[in-house]
Design a protein around this motif. Sequence first.
Motif, PDB file in Angstrom:
ATOM      1  N   GLN A 309       3.004  -3.778 -19.227  1.00  0.00           N
ATOM      2  CA  GLN A 309       1.691  -3.266 -18.892  1.00  0.00           C
ATOM      3  C   GLN A 309       1.250  -3.850 -17.507  1.00  0.00           C
ATOM      4  O   GLN A 309       1.001  -3.396 -16.575  1.00  0.00           O
ATOM      5  N   THR A 310       1.163  -5.400 -17.747  1.00  0.00           N
ATOM      6  CA  THR A 310       0.433  -6.225 -16.881  1.00  0.00           C
ATOM      7  C   THR A 310       1.448  -6.170 -15.564  1.00  0.00           C
ATOM      8  O   THR A 310       0.811  -6.104 -14.481  1.00  0.00           O
ATOM      9  N   ASN A 311       2.633  -6.210 -15.845  1.00  0.00           N
ATOM     10  CA  ASN A 311       3.688  -6.163 -14.528  1.00  0.00           C
ATOM     11  C   ASN A 311       3.651  -4.801 -13.816  1.00  0.00           C
ATOM     12  O   ASN A 311       3.386  -4.916 -12.673  1.00  0.00           O
ATOM     13  N   ILE A 312       3.669  -3.830 -14.490  1.00  0.00           N
ATOM     14  CA  ILE A 312       3.344  -2.464 -13.856  1.00  0.00           C
ATOM     15  C   ILE A 312       2.169  -2.465 -13.003  1.00  0.00           C
ATOM     16  O   ILE A 312       2.008  -1.750 -11.959  1.00  0.00           O
ATOM     17  N   LYS A 313       0.944  -3.043 -13.809  1.00  0.00           N
ATOM     18  CA  LYS A 313      -0.226  -3.018 -13.020  1.00  0.00           C
ATOM     19  C   LYS A 313      -0.424  -3.620 -11.790  1.00  0.00           C
ATOM     20  O   LYS A 313      -0.909  -3.215 -11.054  1.00  0.00           O
ATOM     21  N   MET A 314       0.269  -4.901 -11.869  1.00  0.00           N
ATOM     22  CA  MET A 314       0.516  -5.691 -10.764  1.00  0.00           C
ATOM     23  C   MET A 314       1.283  -4.790  -9.377  1.00  0.00           C
ATOM     24  O   MET A 314       0.647  -4.840  -8.273  1.00  0.00           O
ATOM     25  N   ASN A 315       2.569  -4.230  -9.880  1.00  0.00           N
ATOM     26  CA  ASN A 315       2.943  -3.492  -9.035  1.00  0.00           C
ATOM     27  C   ASN A 315       2.473  -2.276  -8.600  1.00  0.00           C
ATOM     28  O   ASN A 315       2.250  -1.918  -7.211  1.00  0.00           O
ATOM     29  N   LEU A 316       1.407  -1.575  -9.500  1.00  0.00           N
ATOM     30  CA  LEU A 316       0.859  -0.427  -9.107  1.00  0.00           C
ATOM     31  C   LEU A 316      -0.360  -0.904  -8.084  1.00  0.00           C
ATOM     32  O   LEU A 316      -0.455  -0.262  -7.093  1.00  0.00           O
ATOM     33  N   ASP A 317      -0.982  -1.794  -8.267  1.00  0.00           N
ATOM     34  CA  ASP A 317      -2.166  -2.298  -7.440  1.00  0.00           C
ATOM     35  C   ASP A 317      -1.307  -2.673  -6.200  1.00  0.00           C
ATOM     36  O   ASP A 317      -2.161  -2.292  -4.979  1.00  0.00           O
ATOM     37  N   ALA A 318      -0.353  -3.325  -6.124  1.00  0.00           N
ATOM     38  CA  ALA A 318       0.397  -3.385  -4.697  1.00  0.00           C
ATOM     39  C   ALA A 318       0.742  -2.532  -3.974  1.00  0.00           C
ATOM     40  O   ALA A 318       0.674  -2.180  -2.713  1.00  0.00           O
ATOM     41  N   ILE A 319       1.177  -1.275  -4.512  1.00  0.00           N
ATOM     42  CA  ILE A 319       1.591  -0.029  -4.090  1.00  0.00           C
ATOM     43  C   ILE A 319       0.443   0.487  -3.489  1.00  0.00           C
ATOM     44  O   ILE A 319       0.568   1.098  -2.312  1.00  0.00           O
ATOM     45  N   GLU A 321      -2.423  -0.695  -2.658  1.00  0.00           N
ATOM     46  CA  GLU A 321      -2.679  -1.293  -1.457  1.00  0.00           C
ATOM     47  C   GLU A 321      -1.869  -1.160  -0.183  1.00  0.00           C
ATOM     48  O   GLU A 321      -2.305  -0.821   1.040  1.00  0.00           O
ATOM     49  N   LEU A 322      -0.527  -0.957  -0.550  1.00  0.00           N
ATOM     50  CA  LEU A 322       0.398  -0.621   0.505  1.00  0.00           C
ATOM     51  C   LEU A 322       0.039   0.645   1.363  1.00  0.00           C
ATOM     52  O   LEU A 322       0.112   1.091   2.293  1.00  0.00           O
ATOM     53  N   ASN A 323      -0.234   1.721   0.201  1.00  0.00           N
ATOM     54  CA  ASN A 323      -0.333   3.044   0.594  1.00  0.00           C
ATOM     55  C   ASN A 323      -1.747   3.202   1.324  1.00  0.00           C
ATOM     56  O   ASN A 323      -1.846   3.971   2.440  1.00  0.00           O
ATOM     57  N   ARG A 324      -2.763   2.425   1.058  1.00  0.00           N
ATOM     58  CA  ARG A 324      -3.855   2.488   2.020  1.00  0.00           C
ATOM     59  C   ARG A 324      -3.728   1.947   3.267  1.00  0.00           C
ATOM     60  O   ARG A 324      -4.425   2.416   3.965  1.00  0.00           O
ATOM     61  N   TYR A 325      -2.808   0.858   3.203  1.00  0.00           N
ATOM     62  CA  TYR A 325      -2.668   0.149   4.664  1.00  0.00           C
ATOM     63  C   TYR A 325      -1.908   1.078   5.485  1.00  0.00           C
ATOM     64  O   TYR A 325      -2.165   1.305   6.641  1.00  0.00           O
ATOM     65  N   ILE A 326      -0.992   1.654   4.936  1.00  0.00           N
ATOM     66  CA  ILE A 326      -0.037   2.948   5.861  1.00  0.00           C
ATOM     67  C   ILE A 326      -0.905   4.032   6.242  1.00  0.00           C
ATOM     68  O   ILE A 326      -1.013   4.424   7.420  1.00  0.00           O
ATOM     69  N   ALA A 327      -1.852   4.604   5.307  1.00  0.00           N
ATOM     70  CA  ALA A 327      -2.479   5.646   5.538  1.00  0.00           C
ATOM     71  C   ALA A 327      -3.548   5.226   6.537  1.00  0.00           C
ATOM     72  O   ALA A 327      -3.642   6.123   7.589  1.00  0.00           O
ATOM     73  N   LEU A 336       2.702  -1.217  12.657  1.00  0.00           N
ATOM     74  CA  LEU A 336       2.314  -1.969  11.313  1.00  0.00           C
ATOM     75  C   LEU A 336       3.325  -2.996  11.046  1.00  0.00           C
ATOM     76  O   LEU A 336       4.518  -2.800  11.263  1.00  0.00           O
ATOM     77  N   ALA A 337       2.719  -3.942  10.026  1.00  0.00           N
ATOM     78  CA  ALA A 337       3.663  -4.993   9.646  1.00  0.00           C
ATOM     79  C   ALA A 337       3.425  -5.064   7.932  1.00  0.00           C
ATOM     80  O   ALA A 337       2.697  -5.814   7.568  1.00  0.00           O
ATOM     81  N   PRO A 338       3.835  -4.074   7.274  1.00  0.00           N
ATOM     82  CA  PRO A 338       3.305  -3.865   5.893  1.00  0.00           C
ATOM     83  C   PRO A 338       3.783  -5.002   4.969  1.00  0.00           C
ATOM     84  O   PRO A 338       5.200  -5.273   5.252  1.00  0.00           O
ATOM     85  N   ASN A 339       3.451  -5.276   3.648  1.00  0.00           N
ATOM     86  CA  ASN A 339       3.957  -6.242   2.991  1.00  0.00           C
ATOM     87  C   ASN A 339       4.723  -5.318   1.756  1.00  0.00           C
ATOM     88  O   ASN A 339       4.135  -4.621   1.202  1.00  0.00           O
ATOM     89  N   PHE A 340       5.999  -5.115   2.042  1.00  0.00           N
ATOM     90  CA  PHE A 340       6.811  -4.340   1.110  1.00  0.00           C
ATOM     91  C   PHE A 340       7.324  -5.145  -0.158  1.00  0.00           C
ATOM     92  O   PHE A 340       8.482  -4.759  -0.753  1.00  0.00           O
ATOM     93  N   GLU A 341       6.556  -6.307  -0.582  1.00  0.00           N
ATOM     94  CA  GLU A 341       7.033  -6.943  -1.652  1.00  0.00           C
ATOM     95  C   GLU A 341       6.848  -6.148  -3.105  1.00  0.00           C
ATOM     96  O   GLU A 341       7.513  -6.219  -3.932  1.00  0.00           O
ATOM     97  N   ALA A 342       5.947  -5.304  -2.964  1.00  0.00           N
ATOM     98  CA  ALA A 342       5.671  -4.151  -4.091  1.00  0.00           C
ATOM     99  C   ALA A 342       6.655  -2.985  -3.857  1.00  0.00           C
ATOM    100  O   ALA A 342       6.662  -2.197  -4.736  1.00  0.00           O
ATOM    101  N   PHE A 343       7.376  -2.994  -2.681  1.00  0.00           N
ATOM    102  CA  PHE A 343       8.250  -1.879  -2.594  1.00  0.00           C
ATOM    103  C   PHE A 343       9.580  -2.242  -2.358  1.00  0.00           C
ATOM    104  O   PHE A 343      10.223  -2.389  -0.995  1.00  0.00           O
TER     105      PHE A 343
END
Length: 719
Positions: A309-319, A321-327, A336-343
Amino acid sequence: MNENLRLLKPFFRGFPIIILVMFLAVLSAKKYLNYVTPMYESTAKLKLADTEEGVPSANLFKDLDVFATANKIATEIEVLKSSKLMGKTIAELPFNKEIYRKGDMLTVELFGNSPITIEGTFQSEKALDKRYGLDVISKKEYQFFYPDSKTGISGKFGKPLKIKEGTLLIGLNEPYLESKNDAKIIDKYEFEFLSNQKILAKIDKDLDIVSVDKDVPVIRINLKSNVPEKAALFVNKLAEMYIKDYIESKFKAANTTVDFLKEEINNSNKKLSASENNIQDFRDTKKIVNIRQETETDLRKISQLKIEQTNIKMNLDAIKELNRYIASGKKNYLDLAPNFEAFTDLLSTEMVKNMKKLQADKKDLLLTYTPEEEKVKIIDAKLKDLIDYQIESIKNTEKSLQTKYNGLSNDITEFEKVFIGLPEKEKELTILNREFNLYETNYNFLNSKRIDAEIARSAKIAFHKIITPAEISKTPVSPIRSIIIVVAAILGMFGSIILIYLVHFAKAKVNDEFTIEKNSTIPIALTTPFIKLKEKTKDNFLKEAIQMELKGMIQEKAILVISSYDKAADHLFHSKNLANAFKNQGRKVLVIDATTQLEGDFDTQDYLNFAHPKYLSHTKSVFQNEIQEKMKNYDLCVIHNQSIKEDKLALLFMSLATQNLIVLDSRKTAEKTIINMELIKDEFQLPNVWFVLNKAGYNPSVFAEIKNLWNKYINKTNS
């Protein structure tokens, strides 16, 4: 040294009496020993079992003797002294009957060597503990006597004799008589049947049970008896009965313990079975196999889910953040120069590469064409499709991660529900297991002890043992002949010495020069030894006359008065012999006799008698004038005075003297006479008083004095 010799004089003088008294004391001691009953002592040594050392300390023998302990020596001594064990011992010994041979001075117990046998049956204990008399008249008849009775009852050997409270059967000891041809049958006897109480009292008086050492488990059993066989028999039997009683007690204890343990094991088995059923029912009801393992498994699963759950939570938070940045920069997506480490899936990576390639191609076309060119628009359309797809893909990825996260949270919550009520289950199961373990431990312990007790019951052995059996003593311990005789001799010696010195100090005679010097300031003029031979008398007194002259006592026209305190005869010897000694020196000596004792011993012209009663009325001046008148033709006057004690003319003559000699006899004159003379001298102011010690250094034996007294008595009787 001289003082020591002076004190020893009475001892040497009374030495013959000391020897005589010692001899009589030794004779008396030997006579006493002939009639005193000797006591013999026998000793047995008993070693107690020690579970800490020796053979019993081995595990095998510990199992065989499960009740053996590190014995308290004092406790075991009390067990040996107990009336119960003593009663068992005397029950197996022939001590209930005593037969004595009665003599005029000594009564001797016959034990095993009696020429007669006596058996008795009694209806009452009143017949016991009484000393009966028996006079054997012949080999067929006897006379029986009650205690303190002078009248006998006739009886015959081998026939019952009815007495008060019982019946006696008296016979001849045939086996003993056959072995002893010279055995004396006809004699006076006494016998007594003893109660157990009296036997125990007699034994207890002379029984001594002690430990060899407080740290050594060895007990010494001593018994004194006038019959050596009895002492040896009893101590050996007591040690034997102690071991036998120990084995019996151990067997009874083991047997009782086995029965008790079997009953307890059955009860414990029932409780153990009930406890096992309770645990089984609880596990079935609560569906428990193993709480610990199940709990560990559930905890491990929850831990893994929480990590996931902790790992997924970290990935979810990263996604997110990425989604808000792209939006926020959707219109300028390519800027844009997004961080795609979570994707990081491969498709997205490939799409980004294509978008970068199309962007580069567009830049190349714009160098040639305008933005309205169909080729440029086609590239823009492709970029837009890729961008829209990429944005939608990110959103879908976010939704997927959120769904997984929510699912894991639900799973964790569901797994955690397993722990609701777990402490109570553990508590109840722990109580049930504790109860089961308690019953199981008790059951195992009881079985172990049952096996030990059965082994102890089967092994009828004891590690107490007699290491030194008692032997029949050949020599008595009391009285010890040598010590009694030596002590009698020593007591006789000291008793006679004390008596001699008591008599010596009670008589309080002058004895020697030291006594005179101690009690008076009057000097000693002469010390005359005891003269045994008459021929030595002249020489001795010539020597004393010279000594007096050298001391300045003999002067021209001197008057020498010789006196004694008690009797005039005490100084007669000196008066007579000193006068003769002065005459032998060539002096003209006038002898005046106040007692008539010198009458006939001197020439009449040189002898003057003042003993006539007529002189009692004379005064001092009359005597003085008369003596001076007589002294005109003489060099020296010797007055043989009366005894001072009579006090008629004695003090008067002493007052006229130039020199006064007071004769003290070392063997006759009392010591108090010295003090009396000192007082008389001071009171009457007597001139130039001197003491003369007669028989100086004379210390006659007592036998010599007894002989002299006897001779005087014979002479007095004959006269």
